[in-house]
Design a protein around this motif. Structure first.
Motif, PDB file in Angstrom:
ATOM      1  N   UNK A 145       0.840  -1.216   0.000  1.00 44.51           N
ATOM      2  CA  UNK A 145       0.000   0.000   0.000  1.00 44.51           C
ATOM      3  C   UNK A 145       0.868   1.258   0.000  1.00 44.51           C
ATOM      4  N   UNK A 146       0.272   2.362  -0.468  1.00 44.40           N
ATOM      5  CA  UNK A 146       0.903   3.666  -0.300  1.00 44.40           C
ATOM      6  C   UNK A 146      -0.115   4.522   0.436  1.00 44.40           C
ATOM      7  N   UNK A 147       0.167   4.865   1.673  1.00 40.75           N
ATOM      8  CA  UNK A 147      -0.825   5.637   2.430  1.00 40.75           C
ATOM      9  C   UNK A 147      -0.227   6.946   2.943  1.00 40.75           C
ATOM     10  N   UNK A 148      -1.100   7.893   3.107  1.00 40.10           N
ATOM     11  CA  UNK A 148      -0.662   9.198   3.574  1.00 40.10           C
ATOM     12  C   UNK A 148      -1.381   9.521   4.879  1.00 40.10           C
ATOM     13  N   UNK A 149      -0.594  10.053   5.811  1.00 38.83           N
ATOM     14  CA  UNK A 149      -1.121  10.450   7.106  1.00 38.83           C
ATOM     15  C   UNK A 149      -1.207  11.969   7.081  1.00 38.83           C
ATOM     16  N   UNK A 150      -2.443  12.479   7.070  1.00 43.18           N
ATOM     17  CA  UNK A 150      -2.635  13.921   6.965  1.00 43.18           C
ATOM     18  C   UNK A 150      -3.023  14.491   8.319  1.00 43.18           C
ATOM     19  N   UNK A 208      -5.642  12.858  10.796  1.00 41.72           N
ATOM     20  CA  UNK A 208      -5.589  13.071  12.245  1.00 41.72           C
ATOM     21  C   UNK A 208      -6.128  14.455  12.564  1.00 41.72           C
ATOM     22  N   UNK A 209      -6.991  14.505  13.583  1.00 43.80           N
ATOM     23  CA  UNK A 209      -7.526  15.799  14.002  1.00 43.80           C
ATOM     24  C   UNK A 209      -6.527  16.469  14.938  1.00 43.80           C
ATOM     25  N   UNK A 210      -6.772  17.743  15.230  1.00 39.63           N
ATOM     26  CA  UNK A 210      -5.848  18.462  16.111  1.00 39.63           C
ATOM     27  C   UNK A 210      -5.870  17.903  17.534  1.00 39.63           C
ATOM     28  N   UNK A 211      -6.940  17.168  17.892  1.00 36.83           N
ATOM     29  CA  UNK A 211      -6.922  16.514  19.204  1.00 36.83           C
ATOM     30  C   UNK A 211      -6.530  15.034  19.074  1.00 36.83           C
ATOM     31  N   UNK A 212      -5.771  14.723  18.015  1.00 37.48           N
ATOM     32  CA  UNK A 212      -5.065  13.437  17.883  1.00 37.48           C
ATOM     33  C   UNK A 212      -5.978  12.223  17.708  1.00 37.48           C
ATOM     34  N   UNK A 213      -7.110  12.403  17.033  1.00 37.57           N
ATOM     35  CA  UNK A 213      -7.950  11.246  16.712  1.00 37.57           C
ATOM     36  C   UNK A 213      -7.895  10.978  15.210  1.00 37.57           C
ATOM     37  N   UNK A 214      -8.036   9.686  14.836  1.00 31.44           N
ATOM     38  CA  UNK A 214      -8.145   9.370  13.409  1.00 31.44           C
ATOM     39  C   UNK A 214      -9.596   9.633  13.021  1.00 31.44           C
ATOM     40  N   UNK A 215      -9.812  10.694  12.235  1.00 29.60           N
ATOM     41  CA  UNK A 215     -11.187  11.075  11.907  1.00 29.60           C
ATOM     42  C   UNK A 215     -11.594  10.637  10.503  1.00 29.60           C
ATOM     43  N   UNK A 216     -10.638  10.100   9.758  1.00 30.29           N
ATOM     44  CA  UNK A 216     -10.962   9.609   8.408  1.00 30.29           C
ATOM     45  C   UNK A 216      -9.953   8.546   8.025  1.00 30.29           C
ATOM     46  N   UNK A 217     -10.435   7.480   7.385  1.00 28.25           N
ATOM     47  CA  UNK A 217      -9.558   6.458   6.818  1.00 28.25           C
ATOM     48  C   UNK A 217     -10.256   5.954   5.560  1.00 28.25           C
TER      49      UNK A 217
END
Ligand code: ADP
Ligand code: MG
Length: 266
Positions: free
Chosen positions: A34-39, A219-228
């Motif tokens: 896979x090629x994934x990006x962490x935004x 990642x949200x500013x409060x450090x949660x994964x909000x989208x995948x």
């Protein structure tokens, strides 16, 4: 037969020292190839997640599996396990200066293979190949400290790729690079992925995300994964991008393509 996931985060929590938790219950899987990006905006936790993946720090709760093996401090205290892991998983630091420490570009690139116990002839051949591939021949004897930002980034990446890792993790790789070097790096990442390498990139560069990854985690500013999910869906959800502070109100979508204006349209 299902191959083992390259990475599997299982309810991973993290805190620095005794401070408050940065993460709680992070769950996601990265499959081989896979090629994934962490935004995420600055401070959202991208570097921390990547350091956990690379075995430079460890989950404070939950667990990380890599290639089917739980990655713990105890596991990597074993010298051969640590070498094996760092050979398979290459990491390009956000700050090249944190990665460069020898007196010449050639020695810098040779350092990892020598540490791994490769024979001198093989090390020389690999170093020559990588120097050639990166167009670094004229810098081979220079001190890495005296190079430009873009050149340092190339040397740091060369010292990662010389080990031929199957996973390549890059932390904000385009930061501070001129447009030509950014394009070169983007094309290199695409090529490495085409060759079967698993790629994980942390960035807030939406053009880079668009170019290199089919899948994005936000990642949200409060450090949660909000989208995948698919990168194109991540990039077309304007409300969400504003919400996590990745774009401001001047971001536009025209005919399905995102781009950024300095000024508002009339
Ligand atoms: N060494 C540290 N000690 C304490 N807190 C830290 C440390 N490094 C990062 N943090 C905090 O962890 C959070 C995530 O940081 P980081 O992973 O560097 O985010 P990003 O890479 O997305 O900018 C931030 O709130 C940051 O202040
Ligand atoms: Mg960071």
């Amino acid at each position: 037969m299902t191959p083992a996931n390259t990475f599997k985060f299982e309810r991973v929590g993290y805190r620095y020292g005794r401070d408050e938790w940065i993460f709680r219950d992070i769950d996601f899987v990265v499959d081989a190839g896979e090629s994934i990006v962490l935004l995420g905006a600055n401070g959202s936790g991208k570097s921390t997640l990547l350091k956990i993946m690379c075995g430079l720090t460890f989950a404070s709760a939950g667990r990380l599996l890599a290639f089917g093996q739980e990655i713990t401090e105890e596991h990597l205290e074993n010298d051969s396990a640590a070498k094996e892991y760092h050979r398979r998983v290459g990491f390009l630091f956000q700050n090249s200066d944190a990665q460069l420490f020898t007196t010449s570009v050639k020695d810098e690139i040779a350092f990892g293979p020598l540490q791994m116990g490769m024979k001198k002839d093989e090390v020389r051949a690999r170093v020559d190949d990588v120097i050639e591939m990166f167009g670094l021949s004229n810098l081979a004897d220079r001190s890495p400290y005296r190079l430009s930002g873009g050149e340092k980034k190339k040397v740091a990446l060369a010292s990662v790729l010389v080990l031929n890792p199957e996973v390549i993790i890059l932390d904000e790789p385009t930061n501070g690079l001129d447009p030509k070097t950014q394009r070169w790096l983007t094309e290199l990442i695409l090529k490495l992925n085409d060759q079967g390498r698993t790629i994980v990139v942390a960035t807030h560069n939406l053009d880079l995300a668009h170019a290199i990854a089919d899948r994005a985690l936000i990642l949200s500013e409060d450090h949660r994964v909000v989208f995948d999910g698919p990168t194109r869906d991540a990039l077309s959800n304007r409300e969400q991008l504003i919400d996590v502070n990745l774009i401001d109100e001047y971001f536009h979508i025209h005919e399905g393509k995102h781009h950024i204006h300095q000024y508002r349209h009339n």
